[in-house]
Design a protein around this motif. Structure first.
Motif, PDB file in Angstrom:
ATOM      1  N   THR A  35       4.309  -3.507  -9.006  1.00 44.68           N
ATOM      2  CA  THR A  35       3.453  -3.370  -7.560  1.00 44.68           C
ATOM      3  C   THR A  35       2.145  -3.598  -7.369  1.00 44.68           C
ATOM      4  O   THR A  35       1.951  -4.707  -6.562  1.00 44.68           O
ATOM      5  N   ALA A  36       1.578  -4.059  -8.504  1.00 45.60           N
ATOM      6  CA  ALA A  36       0.538  -4.742  -8.046  1.00 45.60           C
ATOM      7  C   ALA A  36       0.846  -6.066  -8.113  1.00 45.60           C
ATOM      8  O   ALA A  36      -0.431  -7.001  -7.637  1.00 45.60           O
ATOM      9  N   LEU A  37       1.212  -6.657  -8.894  1.00 47.76           N
ATOM     10  CA  LEU A  37       1.826  -8.073  -8.709  1.00 47.76           C
ATOM     11  C   LEU A  37       2.720  -8.865  -7.404  1.00 47.76           C
ATOM     12  O   LEU A  37       1.990  -9.478  -6.805  1.00 47.76           O
ATOM     13  N   TRP A  38       3.520  -7.462  -6.585  1.00 49.55           N
ATOM     14  CA  TRP A  38       3.440  -7.826  -4.864  1.00 49.55           C
ATOM     15  C   TRP A  38       2.559  -7.860  -4.508  1.00 49.55           C
ATOM     16  O   TRP A  38       2.132  -8.912  -3.855  1.00 49.55           O
ATOM     17  N   LEU A  39       1.291  -6.691  -4.703  1.00 51.69           N
ATOM     18  CA  LEU A  39       0.267  -6.449  -3.449  1.00 51.69           C
ATOM     19  C   LEU A  39      -0.102  -7.265  -3.969  1.00 51.69           C
ATOM     20  O   LEU A  39      -1.172  -8.504  -3.023  1.00 51.69           O
ATOM     21  N   SER A  40      -1.458  -8.364  -4.638  1.00 51.64           N
ATOM     22  CA  SER A  40      -1.868  -9.314  -4.646  1.00 51.64           C
ATOM     23  C   SER A  40      -1.277 -11.008  -4.400  1.00 51.64           C
ATOM     24  O   SER A  40      -1.770 -11.073  -4.120  1.00 51.64           O
ATOM     25  N   GLN A  41       0.203 -10.664  -4.953  1.00 51.39           N
ATOM     26  CA  GLN A  41       1.061 -11.971  -4.085  1.00 51.39           C
ATOM     27  C   GLN A  41       0.067 -11.643  -2.452  1.00 51.39           C
ATOM     28  O   GLN A  41       0.286 -13.360  -1.722  1.00 51.39           O
ATOM     29  N   PHE A  42       0.717 -10.473  -2.287  1.00 50.26           N
ATOM     30  CA  PHE A  42       1.313 -10.315  -0.407  1.00 50.26           C
ATOM     31  C   PHE A  42      -0.556 -11.045  -0.271  1.00 50.26           C
ATOM     32  O   PHE A  42      -0.908 -11.246   0.950  1.00 50.26           O
ATOM     33  N   ALA A  43      -1.895 -10.183  -1.133  1.00 48.18           N
ATOM     34  CA  ALA A  43      -2.803 -10.078  -0.848  1.00 48.18           C
ATOM     35  C   ALA A  43      -3.934 -11.946  -0.831  1.00 48.18           C
ATOM     36  O   ALA A  43      -4.393 -12.246  -0.136  1.00 48.18           O
ATOM     37  N   HIS A  44      -3.066 -12.732  -1.694  1.00 53.01           N
ATOM     38  CA  HIS A  44      -2.863 -13.995  -1.636  1.00 53.01           C
ATOM     39  C   HIS A  44      -2.289 -14.607  -0.549  1.00 53.01           C
ATOM     40  O   HIS A  44      -3.115 -15.762   0.494  1.00 53.01           O
ATOM     41  N   GLY A  53     -13.416  -5.834 -10.692  1.00 55.13           N
ATOM     42  CA  GLY A  53     -13.826  -4.541 -10.785  1.00 55.13           C
ATOM     43  C   GLY A  53     -13.116  -4.560  -8.983  1.00 55.13           C
ATOM     44  O   GLY A  53     -13.085  -3.023  -8.530  1.00 55.13           O
ATOM     45  N   MET A  54     -12.346  -4.970  -8.610  1.00 49.08           N
ATOM     46  CA  MET A  54     -11.692  -4.281  -7.197  1.00 49.08           C
ATOM     47  C   MET A  54     -10.638  -3.461  -7.064  1.00 49.08           C
ATOM     48  O   MET A  54      -9.935  -3.907  -8.651  1.00 49.08           O
ATOM     49  N   VAL A  55      -9.719  -2.873  -7.410  1.00 48.79           N
ATOM     50  CA  VAL A  55      -9.455  -1.570  -7.228  1.00 48.79           C
ATOM     51  C   VAL A  55      -7.791  -1.841  -6.430  1.00 48.79           C
ATOM     52  O   VAL A  55      -7.746  -2.857  -5.467  1.00 48.79           O
ATOM     53  N   ILE A  56      -6.399  -2.133  -6.870  1.00 54.55           N
ATOM     54  CA  ILE A  56      -5.669  -2.206  -6.498  1.00 54.55           C
ATOM     55  C   ILE A  56      -4.623  -0.891  -5.820  1.00 54.55           C
ATOM     56  O   ILE A  56      -4.159   0.122  -7.638  1.00 54.55           O
ATOM     57  N   ILE A  57      -4.651  -0.745  -5.309  1.00 61.47           N
ATOM     58  CA  ILE A  57      -3.907   0.997  -5.833  1.00 61.47           C
ATOM     59  C   ILE A  57      -2.140   1.026  -5.130  1.00 61.47           C
ATOM     60  O   ILE A  57      -2.048   0.245  -3.381  1.00 61.47           O
ATOM     61  N   CYS A  58      -1.511   1.188  -5.513  1.00 61.46           N
ATOM     62  CA  CYS A  58      -0.071   1.378  -5.908  1.00 61.46           C
ATOM     63  C   CYS A  58       0.750   1.733  -4.514  1.00 61.46           C
ATOM     64  O   CYS A  58       2.026   2.463  -5.823  1.00 61.46           O
ATOM     65  N   GLY A  59       0.383   3.144  -4.529  1.00 57.51           N
ATOM     66  CA  GLY A  59       0.493   4.499  -3.656  1.00 57.51           C
ATOM     67  C   GLY A  59       1.063   5.843  -4.534  1.00 57.51           C
ATOM     68  O   GLY A  59      -0.165   5.914  -5.408  1.00 57.51           O
ATOM     69  N   ALA A  60       1.036   6.540  -3.429  1.00 54.54           N
ATOM     70  CA  ALA A  60       1.067   7.503  -4.416  1.00 54.54           C
ATOM     71  C   ALA A  60       1.902   8.089  -5.095  1.00 54.54           C
ATOM     72  O   ALA A  60       3.949   7.500  -5.707  1.00 54.54           O
ATOM     73  N   LEU A  61       1.756   9.568  -5.615  1.00 53.62           N
ATOM     74  CA  LEU A  61       2.327   9.373  -7.249  1.00 53.62           C
ATOM     75  C   LEU A  61       2.380  10.964  -6.997  1.00 53.62           C
ATOM     76  O   LEU A  61       1.761  11.496  -6.138  1.00 53.62           O
TER      77      LEU A  61
END
Length: 88
Positions: A35-44, A53-61
């Motif tokens: 999920t973090a990889l997908w979100l980082s690619q989306f951000a790119h 120092g940035m935080v990637i929030i990968c959804g609710a648990l």
């Protein structure tokens, strides 16, 4: 000690000292790393540069709770805890 993979961590969520729910990192969409990889690619693709120092929030648990005034704590075992408050 060796830090566990995010999907091996058990989490406990509290509001005003009362236990709200437990969750596991395995409940994250396709797993925290994927999920973090997908979100980082989306951000790119959006021309967003992720900086240290940035935080990637990968959804609710676990259960999603509506925001309400109170003091909150997330216990992530050996990974530590996060405390925050919501005020009026």
């Amino acid at each position: 000690p060796v830090t566990p993979y995010p999907d091996e961590i058990s989490y406990a969520f509290y509001k005003d000292g009362d236990h709200q729910h437990d969750a596991s990192g395995k409940e994250n969409w396709t797993g925290p790393a994927e999920t973090a990889l997908w979100l980082s690619q989306f951000a790119h693709r959006q021309d967003i540069t992720l900086e240290p120092g940035m935080v990637i929030i990968c959804g609710a648990l676990g259960t999603i709770h509506p925001a309400a005034v109170g003091s909150y704590r997330l216990d992530a075992g050996d990974m530590g805890e996060i405390k925050f408050s919501i005020e009026e």
